[in-house]
Design a protein around this motif. Structure first.
Motif, PDB file in Angstrom:
ATOM      1  N   TYR A 190       0.818  -1.210   0.000  1.00  0.00           N
ATOM      2  CA  TYR A 190       0.000   0.000   0.000  1.00  0.00           C
ATOM      3  C   TYR A 190       0.855   1.264   0.000  1.00  0.00           C
ATOM      4  O   TYR A 190       0.397   2.322  -0.457  1.00  0.00           O
ATOM      5  CB  TYR A 190      -0.957  -0.012   1.192  1.00  0.00           C
ATOM      6  N   PHE A 223       1.336   1.583  -3.719  1.00  0.00           N
ATOM      7  CA  PHE A 223       0.061   1.904  -4.360  1.00  0.00           C
ATOM      8  C   PHE A 223      -0.237   3.387  -4.148  1.00  0.00           C
ATOM      9  O   PHE A 223      -0.707   4.075  -5.052  1.00  0.00           O
ATOM     10  CB  PHE A 223      -1.058   1.034  -3.793  1.00  0.00           C
ATOM     11  N   LEU A 244       3.784  -2.301 -10.190  1.00  0.00           N
ATOM     12  CA  LEU A 244       2.366  -1.947 -10.031  1.00  0.00           C
ATOM     13  C   LEU A 244       1.820  -1.367 -11.326  1.00  0.00           C
ATOM     14  O   LEU A 244       0.706  -1.689 -11.751  1.00  0.00           O
ATOM     15  CB  LEU A 244       2.193  -0.942  -8.892  1.00  0.00           C
ATOM     16  N   ILE A 300      -7.255  -4.559  -3.572  1.00  0.00           N
ATOM     17  CA  ILE A 300      -6.298  -4.539  -4.675  1.00  0.00           C
ATOM     18  C   ILE A 300      -5.832  -5.943  -5.027  1.00  0.00           C
ATOM     19  O   ILE A 300      -5.451  -6.216  -6.171  1.00  0.00           O
ATOM     20  CB  ILE A 300      -5.102  -3.628  -4.352  1.00  0.00           C
TER      21      ILE A 300
END
Length: 530
Positions: free
Chosen positions: A72, A75, A178, A494
């Motif tokens: 995260y 992200f 990502l 996710i």
């Protein structure tokens, strides 16, 4: 200014107004004072920043872990690159935010992925993989240095530079992987739409635009429901966007969506990105960065921090037998450096308590791994110093004034340096939430901006279909996405998007990708008859 072509992707473009590309601005401007570090002149002030950053925000101790998986952190970086880009501001002079251009559209529209679309930027799309009518709607993917050719990478030029919508998404391997995963998710969605029996009844452009909408909506859903919900105070999150859980008036056809925090941030008439968000509040993620990351089992050869790599190694670090000394980007993916995603997010296959690796807590204790930032005005460039200095040069208001303006009781006993809005937000998170999420001021600014971005965008899922979830997308009557996350059936994470993208999740998948087998030899040419 770039103008739309005849076939631009209208539903996901910012309207062509004077603010087409968006601008930076202030939440707290006229009438507020500006924070300045202690000192008689700029030289003394700069030294005060350096001393505080180095001596108070870095230590040899390892910062404590939070309950948030490390994925995260990156992200959040990927999201930041989707909504803000300021190549013009300087760390060496004062800046007027109203005069800075935000070169990202102020929307969660994945323009860092799609660019300006296949017509304006065809090099982002795969001309060798076309839809039934010849339309090139698949995003182009490259391969890394692994001789097996099994490790995908961003497409790159001969110098190793990534050819993507935003070059910052190649700053490090984690964020570049990502970017790759979201691109693969778009391609997987488009392929499923193209494989449907009725696909030939629609043009390739229509299939592409539908896949783009679905991918963007899935992404927007995750930003709000899986990311923001984790990093802001639950009470602030509930206040920002509230849904009528009973389906409206006694279960009737009308349902309600209630928005809060509009008085903090609202861009629907004049798009802008608040510098209090981009320069201070949203930089909370810098305190979550770990000293090292373990990428996958076959590469590391074991489990433990001794097998990990930092994002940025010290300047004198040299490559070892495991490849580059750190995870910085800017070149083809080194062999066996693909991420095993259940080491970064909480998948059913994650082996607890070892994996997923956890981000550090949000507080004023930063990892030594961000002590040497490669780009900056000096030789050492501690990230904390750069952030505090940027807030000073951007003339942000003191944190106490911001708290009062938000009707929040500020922390007491602050030192002059802790009035820096970025430092305050980290300190507030540590004191009010034990570093597990942002405190009152940080949560309010971050939640207000993200809810405002979704609220102000007429094409966001929140405006077009507020109760949409990925479960609503069907192909031939069957669900488009598989839900692997647990919990509420209406709450997606996710890890569901990553599963859909086809990236390696668990040990078996990463071992198959990183196999040591040499590529098969090219077949010998058939002899030409005499």
């Amino acid at each position: 200014m770039q103008h739309a072509t005849k076939h631009s992707i209208v539903p996901l473009n910012v309207p062509h107004s004077r603010s087409h590309e968006g601008r930076f601005g202030r939440l707290f401007g006229r009438g507020f004072s500006t924070w300045s570090p202690p000192g008689a002149g700029d030289a003394e002030k700069s030294l005060a920043i350096h001393d505080f950053a180095v001596n108070e925000m870095f230590s040899d101790d390892t910062p404590p872990d939070s309950a948030t998986p490390v994925g995260y952190t990156y992200f959040g970086q990927f999201i930041d690159h989707d909504i803000t880009f300021d190549p013009q501001s300087s760390l060496t002079k004062h800046n007027d935010p109203d005069g800075l251009q935000n070169f990202r559209s102020p929307r969660l529209d994945l323009d860092s992925l799609y660019g300006r679309g296949p017509d304006d930027q065809p090099y982002l799309y795969d001309n060798a993989r076309r839809l039934h009518d010849g339309f090139a709607g698949f995003l182009r993917i490259g391969t890394g240095e692994n001789p097996t050719g099994l490790e995908p990478d961003l497409q790159r030029n001969d110098d190793g530079v990534a050819i993507i919508g935003d070059p910052r998404n190649d700053e490090n391997i984690i964020v570049s992987q990502l970017q790759l995963a979201v691109a693969l998710a778009h391609n997987a969605t488009l392929q499923k739409l193209a494989d449907a029996p009725t696909a030939s009844e629609r043009s390739g452009r229509e299939l592409f635009e539908d896949a783009q909408r679905i991918t963007v909506w899935f992404y927007q859903y995750l930003v709000w429901n899986d990311f923001v919900s984790r990093i802001v105070d639950p009470k602030v999150f509930a206040k920002a966007i509230a849904f009528d859980e009973d389906g409206g008036d006694e279960g009737g056809p009308i349902y309600d969506v209630k928005y809060g925090l509009e008085d903090v941030y609202d861009w629907s008439e004049n798009p802008f990105m608040p510098v209090e968000f981009s320069t201070a509040a949203y930089r909370f993620g810098h305190s979550m960065i770990r000293a090292e990351y373990q990428l996958n089992f076959p590469l590391q050869g074991g489990v433990g921090i001794q097998f990990g790599k930092p994002i940025f190694a010290a300047p004198d670090a040299v490559p070892g037998p495991g490849g580059p000394p750190d995870l910085r980007g800017g070149s083809r993916l080194a062999a066996k450096h693909s991420l095993q995603w259940d080491w970064f997010f909480d998948f059913p296959s994650s082996i607890k308590p070892i994996f997923p690796q956890m981000a550090h807590k949000i507080d004023t204790h930063l990892s030594r791994s961000v002590f040497h930032i490669p780009a900056g005005p000096n030789s050492s460039n501690p990230l904390a110093e750069l952030n505090i200095r940027r807030g000073w040069k951007m003339e942000l208001p003191p944190a106490t004034e911001v708290a009062h303006a938000l009707h929040i009781r500020p922390l007491e006993g602050l030192s002059p340096m802790e009035e820096s809005l970025w430092v305050y937000i980290l300190k507030e998170a540590g004191e009010q939430a034990d570093g597990e999420h942002l405190g009152a001021v940080g949560s309010t600014i971050v939640a207000a901006v993200f809810s405002g971005l979704l609220r102000g965008d007429p094409f966001s899922y929140l405006n077009r279909r507020p109760h949409w979830t990925p479960a609503h997308e069907l192909v031939d009557g069957q669900p488009l996405f598989e839900k692997v996350s647990g919990g509420d059936a209406d709450h997606w994470e996710i890890i569901d998007l990553l599963t859909h993208s086809g990236v390696p999740i668990d040990l078996d998948q990463i071992q198959a990708m990183l196999a040591d087998a040499e590529p098969e030899p090219e077949p010998e040419p058939e002899p030409v008859p005499a």
